[in-house]
Design a protein around this motif. Structure first.
Motif, PDB file in Angstrom:
ATOM      1  N   ARG A  52     -27.620  36.022 -14.395  1.00 54.74           N
ATOM      2  CA  ARG A  52     -28.447  35.181 -15.259  1.00 54.74           C
ATOM      3  C   ARG A  52     -29.446  34.428 -14.390  1.00 54.74           C
ATOM      4  O   ARG A  52     -29.537  34.669 -13.184  1.00 54.74           O
ATOM      5  N   ASP A  53     -30.194  33.527 -14.984  1.00 54.85           N
ATOM      6  CA  ASP A  53     -31.271  32.822 -14.274  1.00 54.85           C
ATOM      7  C   ASP A  53     -30.732  32.088 -13.044  1.00 54.85           C
ATOM      8  O   ASP A  53     -29.597  31.604 -13.031  1.00 54.85           O
ATOM      9  N   ALA A  54     -31.568  32.012 -12.020  1.00 48.73           N
ATOM     10  CA  ALA A  54     -31.177  31.371 -10.766  1.00 48.73           C
ATOM     11  C   ALA A  54     -30.944  29.881 -10.968  1.00 48.73           C
ATOM     12  O   ALA A  54     -31.537  29.243 -11.846  1.00 48.73           O
ATOM     13  N   ARG A  55     -30.055  29.316 -10.141  1.00 45.51           N
ATOM     14  CA  ARG A  55     -29.764  27.886 -10.161  1.00 45.51           C
ATOM     15  C   ARG A  55     -30.599  27.173  -9.100  1.00 45.51           C
ATOM     16  O   ARG A  55     -30.832  27.716  -8.025  1.00 45.51           O
ATOM     17  N   PRO A  56     -31.037  25.950  -9.357  1.00 44.01           N
ATOM     18  CA  PRO A  56     -31.765  25.191  -8.317  1.00 44.01           C
ATOM     19  C   PRO A  56     -30.818  24.736  -7.226  1.00 44.01           C
ATOM     20  O   PRO A  56     -29.604  24.649  -7.427  1.00 44.01           O
ATOM     21  N   CYS A  57     -31.388  24.454  -6.051  1.00 42.35           N
ATOM     22  CA  CYS A  57     -30.667  23.908  -4.891  1.00 42.35           C
ATOM     23  C   CYS A  57     -29.719  24.902  -4.254  1.00 42.35           C
ATOM     24  O   CYS A  57     -29.029  24.547  -3.301  1.00 42.35           O
ATOM     25  N   ALA A  58     -29.649  26.131  -4.753  1.00 41.98           N
ATOM     26  CA  ALA A  58     -28.734  27.075  -4.133  1.00 41.98           C
ATOM     27  C   ALA A  58     -29.239  27.557  -2.787  1.00 41.98           C
ATOM     28  O   ALA A  58     -28.477  28.090  -2.002  1.00 41.98           O
ATOM     29  N   GLY A  59     -30.555  27.365  -2.504  1.00 42.70           N
ATOM     30  CA  GLY A  59     -31.094  27.844  -1.254  1.00 42.70           C
ATOM     31  C   GLY A  59     -31.365  26.756  -0.240  1.00 42.70           C
ATOM     32  O   GLY A  59     -32.067  26.994   0.744  1.00 42.70           O
ATOM     33  N   ALA A 170     -13.785   4.376   5.301  1.00 43.74           N
ATOM     34  CA  ALA A 170     -14.358   4.924   4.071  1.00 43.74           C
ATOM     35  C   ALA A 170     -14.620   6.416   4.245  1.00 43.74           C
ATOM     36  O   ALA A 170     -15.700   6.804   4.719  1.00 43.74           O
ATOM     37  N   PRO A 171     -13.640   7.290   3.897  1.00 45.35           N
ATOM     38  CA  PRO A 171     -13.902   8.730   3.952  1.00 45.35           C
ATOM     39  C   PRO A 171     -15.093   9.084   3.067  1.00 45.35           C
ATOM     40  O   PRO A 171     -15.325   8.478   2.020  1.00 45.35           O
ATOM     41  N   LYS A 172     -15.838  10.065   3.497  1.00 48.98           N
ATOM     42  CA  LYS A 172     -17.042  10.442   2.769  1.00 48.98           C
ATOM     43  C   LYS A 172     -16.767  11.426   1.648  1.00 48.98           C
ATOM     44  O   LYS A 172     -17.476  11.434   0.646  1.00 48.98           O
ATOM     45  N   GLU A 173     -15.750  12.277   1.826  1.00 47.15           N
ATOM     46  CA  GLU A 173     -15.545  13.335   0.836  1.00 47.15           C
ATOM     47  C   GLU A 173     -14.069  13.693   0.733  1.00 47.15           C
ATOM     48  O   GLU A 173     -13.356  13.722   1.734  1.00 47.15           O
ATOM     49  N   CYS A 174     -13.621  13.956  -0.482  1.00 43.27           N
ATOM     50  CA  CYS A 174     -12.286  14.481  -0.756  1.00 43.27           C
ATOM     51  C   CYS A 174     -12.461  15.840  -1.426  1.00 43.27           C
ATOM     52  O   CYS A 174     -13.186  15.969  -2.415  1.00 43.27           O
ATOM     53  N   VAL A 175     -11.809  16.854  -0.871  1.00 44.66           N
ATOM     54  CA  VAL A 175     -11.941  18.228  -1.361  1.00 44.66           C
ATOM     55  C   VAL A 175     -10.580  18.708  -1.845  1.00 44.66           C
ATOM     56  O   VAL A 175      -9.599  18.645  -1.102  1.00 44.66           O
ATOM     57  N   LYS A 176     -10.527  19.192  -3.080  1.00 42.63           N
ATOM     58  CA  LYS A 176      -9.278  19.687  -3.662  1.00 42.63           C
ATOM     59  C   LYS A 176      -9.444  21.151  -4.051  1.00 42.63           C
ATOM     60  O   LYS A 176     -10.481  21.543  -4.594  1.00 42.63           O
ATOM     61  N   LEU A 177      -8.416  21.942  -3.751  1.00 40.46           N
ATOM     62  CA  LEU A 177      -8.411  23.350  -4.125  1.00 40.46           C
ATOM     63  C   LEU A 177      -7.347  23.601  -5.182  1.00 40.46           C
ATOM     64  O   LEU A 177      -6.218  23.119  -5.068  1.00 40.46           O
ATOM     65  N   PHE A 178      -7.719  24.373  -6.200  1.00 38.61           N
ATOM     66  CA  PHE A 178      -6.807  24.728  -7.268  1.00 38.61           C
ATOM     67  C   PHE A 178      -6.770  26.252  -7.424  1.00 38.61           C
ATOM     68  O   PHE A 178      -7.809  26.911  -7.327  1.00 38.61           O
ATOM     69  N   LEU A 179      -5.573  26.783  -7.646  1.00 37.56           N
ATOM     70  CA  LEU A 179      -5.478  28.188  -8.024  1.00 37.56           C
ATOM     71  C   LEU A 179      -5.982  28.346  -9.451  1.00 37.56           C
ATOM     72  O   LEU A 179      -5.645  27.556 -10.331  1.00 37.56           O
ATOM     73  N   VAL A 180      -6.785  29.380  -9.669  1.00 38.52           N
ATOM     74  CA  VAL A 180      -7.263  29.709 -11.004  1.00 38.52           C
ATOM     75  C   VAL A 180      -6.616  31.031 -11.401  1.00 38.52           C
ATOM     76  O   VAL A 180      -6.812  32.051 -10.739  1.00 38.52           O
ATOM     77  N   ARG A 181      -5.837  30.988 -12.455  1.00 33.53           N
ATOM     78  CA  ARG A 181      -5.102  32.174 -12.903  1.00 33.53           C
ATOM     79  C   ARG A 181      -6.020  33.024 -13.787  1.00 33.53           C
ATOM     80  O   ARG A 181      -6.351  32.623 -14.904  1.00 33.53           O
ATOM     81  N   LEU A 182      -6.414  34.170 -13.273  1.00 32.26           N
ATOM     82  CA  LEU A 182      -7.317  35.046 -14.007  1.00 32.26           C
ATOM     83  C   LEU A 182      -6.550  35.895 -15.001  1.00 32.26           C
ATOM     84  O   LEU A 182      -5.430  36.334 -14.728  1.00 32.26           O
ATOM     85  N   PRO A 183      -7.150  36.179 -16.163  1.00 32.23           N
ATOM     86  CA  PRO A 183      -6.529  37.109 -17.107  1.00 32.23           C
ATOM     87  C   PRO A 183      -6.655  38.540 -16.609  1.00 32.23           C
ATOM     88  O   PRO A 183      -7.261  38.810 -15.562  1.00 32.23           O
ATOM     89  N   MET A 184      -6.117  39.471 -17.372  1.00 31.56           N
ATOM     90  CA  MET A 184      -6.134  40.874 -16.962  1.00 31.56           C
ATOM     91  C   MET A 184      -7.553  41.431 -16.906  1.00 31.56           C
ATOM     92  O   MET A 184      -7.849  42.353 -16.129  1.00 31.56           O
ATOM     93  N   ALA A 185      -8.472  40.880 -17.703  1.00 29.02           N
ATOM     94  CA  ALA A 185      -9.869  41.314 -17.710  1.00 29.02           C
ATOM     95  C   ALA A 185     -10.745  40.109 -18.016  1.00 29.02           C
ATOM     96  O   ALA A 185     -10.339  39.214 -18.763  1.00 29.02           O
ATOM     97  N   ARG A 186     -11.952  40.123 -17.444  1.00 30.95           N
ATOM     98  CA  ARG A 186     -12.874  39.003 -17.652  1.00 30.95           C
ATOM     99  C   ARG A 186     -14.270  39.407 -17.217  1.00 30.95           C
ATOM    100  O   ARG A 186     -14.427  40.264 -16.334  1.00 30.95           O
ATOM    101  N   GLN A 187     -15.272  38.780 -17.800  1.00 32.43           N
ATOM    102  CA  GLN A 187     -16.646  38.992 -17.379  1.00 32.43           C
ATOM    103  C   GLN A 187     -17.132  37.780 -16.591  1.00 32.43           C
ATOM    104  O   GLN A 187     -16.957  36.643 -17.021  1.00 32.43           O
ATOM    105  N   PHE A 188     -17.733  38.027 -15.431  1.00 35.15           N
ATOM    106  CA  PHE A 188     -18.335  36.988 -14.615  1.00 35.15           C
ATOM    107  C   PHE A 188     -19.848  37.137 -14.685  1.00 35.15           C
ATOM    108  O   PHE A 188     -20.383  38.229 -14.483  1.00 35.15           O
ATOM    109  N   VAL A 189     -20.535  36.031 -14.958  1.00 35.53           N
ATOM    110  CA  VAL A 189     -21.993  36.022 -15.013  1.00 35.53           C
ATOM    111  C   VAL A 189     -22.475  35.002 -13.989  1.00 35.53           C
ATOM    112  O   VAL A 189     -22.223  33.806 -14.117  1.00 35.53           O
ATOM    113  N   VAL A 190     -23.179  35.469 -12.953  1.00 38.63           N
ATOM    114  CA  VAL A 190     -23.504  34.659 -11.778  1.00 38.63           C
ATOM    115  C   VAL A 190     -25.019  34.462 -11.695  1.00 38.63           C
ATOM    116  O   VAL A 190     -25.783  35.385 -11.995  1.00 38.63           O
ATOM    117  N   PRO A 191     -25.499  33.271 -11.306  1.00 37.28           N
ATOM    118  CA  PRO A 191     -26.946  33.082 -11.093  1.00 37.28           C
ATOM    119  C   PRO A 191     -27.502  34.102 -10.105  1.00 37.28           C
ATOM    120  O   PRO A 191     -26.820  34.501  -9.159  1.00 37.28           O
TER     121      PRO A 191
END
Length: 228
Positions: A52-59, A170-191
């Motif tokens: 789909r259409d490009a996202r700003p700031c990605a470059g 004062a930490p600048k950033e907190c980063v959290k990772l989560f598992l994402v459980r994918l279904p058996m089929a799915r469509q991904f639409v990427v910029p």
């Protein structure tokens, strides 16, 4: 507590079927306790990909990003980011879905939370904005699983730690990772100015080209999953 505890899956299971390559994945049979959760991953051929259409700031460059983050910290304080770990199976091995920016850097899907936004809701919003069709009213049914890691940065250019850095008020950033459980089929639409790649776990560990935009301790997650 100095840092929050998080849950980890205890069993990684590839669930496959015969595909055009003639590859057949048999379900993994493992003895496990009743409380031991299971993560099922499915063949990459079951998923569909569009653009789909490009996202700003990605470059933007790394220097531009650092300036932007410093300005945001001065205005809003601690930056909290949530990212999803999406796993698929290819050639009998787990692969992580990563977004590639400018054919050089790699990112886990996700991003910064809004003020007072909850982790799960924010991650669903970010996954929809980067991996789904541009439909603000759509319900993309993301299944957010366990939090598998939390890290902190003392400075935006510094490597993250799995605990608040010592001697840092004062930490600048907190980063959290989560598992994402994918279904058996799915469509991904990427910029269009991003690429969605399936990267083997073995290529992520100690690979500076892949890991410079990923939390350093994602390597620990990779080692944990690959040892199952």
């Amino acid at each position: 507590a100095p840092y929050p505890a998080y849950r980890r899956p205890r069993l990684l299971r590839c669930v496959g079927e015969r595909v055009d390559m003639g590859l057949e994945m048999a379900p993994v049979e493992e003895e496990r306790s009743p409380e031991q959760p299971e993560l099922q991953i499915y063949p990459l051929c079951r998923y569909y990909f569009g653009a789909r259409d490009a996202r700003p700031c990605a470059g933007e460059t790394a220097a531009d990003r650092a300036l932007r983050l410093k300005a945001n910290f001065a205005a809003r304080g601690l930056r909290t980011c949530v990212h999803g770990v999406l796993l698929v199976e290819l050639s009998g091995h787990p692969h992580v879905l990563l977004l590639q920016v400018r054919n050089s850097s790699f990112l886990l899907p996700g991003g910064r939370l809004r003020p007072a936004e909850q982790d799960v809701q924010g991650l669903k919003r970010k996954l929809s904005s980067k991996l789904a069709a541009a439909d603000r009213n759509g319900d993309h049914h993301w299944q957010i699983g366990e939090c598998i890691g939390m890290w902190w940065r003392s400075e935006f250019e510094a490597r993250p730690f799995p605990y608040p850095p010592p001697n840092t008020r004062a930490p600048k950033e907190c980063v959290k990772l989560f598992l994402v459980r994918l279904p058996m089929a799915r469509q991904f639409v990427v910029p269009r100015n991003l690429k969605l790649l399936a990267v083997p776990l073995s290529q992520i560990h100690d690979n500076p080209q892949v890991c410079w935009m990923l939390p350093q301790s994602l390597n620990q997650t990779e080692l944990f999953l690959s040892s199952l």
